[in-house]
Design an enzyme around this catalytic site. Sequence first.
Site, PDB file in Angstrom:
ATOM      1  CD  GLU A  25      -3.103  -0.856   0.205  1.00  0.00           C
ATOM      2  OE1 GLU A  25      -3.173   0.215  -0.437  1.00  0.00           O
ATOM      3  OE2 GLU A  25      -3.893  -1.794   0.032  1.00  0.00           O
ATOM      4  CG  ASP A  34      -7.711   3.712  -5.905  1.00  0.00           C
ATOM      5  OD1 ASP A  34      -8.306   4.211  -6.875  1.00  0.00           O
ATOM      6  OD2 ASP A  34      -8.201   2.780  -5.243  1.00  0.00           O
TER       7      ASP A  34
END
Length: 152
Positions: A25, A34
């Site tokens: 992450e 994202d």
Amino acid sequence: MNSRAAGIAVAGAISFALPIVTYYEGLNLMSYLDPVGIPTICYGSTSGVKIGQTRSRSECDRLLNAELGEAISAVDRLVKVPMPDTRRAALGSFVYNVGAGAFARSTMLKKLNAGDVVGGCNELLKWVYAKGKRLKGLERRRSAEVKLCLQS
């Protein structure tokens, strides 16, 4: 199991899952979109995130521990067969990434609950797409999760 014992059980799995989640992450103290356009912050947290938000490292660490604990608790509720902390951690990392609902509806869960550990763990390798696009980062993450999932 009392709440203290449940907390200790989740903590064991979290210790295995943290390196995978934090590595794949990454840490971003400022919110960003994202790869599929979802506002995200810290270590991939998306709940209630708005573009322009910032968090401190300690806030991100607390958020990660809470959300990863929730993910592992969801795994514990959904998987009906005994499993080692390594498998719980791999599945917790997966649930942290895709959500408990996707896991609950998955062939992976059906196979695991039927006692097909190898088949269930290998299902992770199918979850490498985001909005139809195959992502190298997801391929690497799922490969790491499968290795952890198959450890006993």
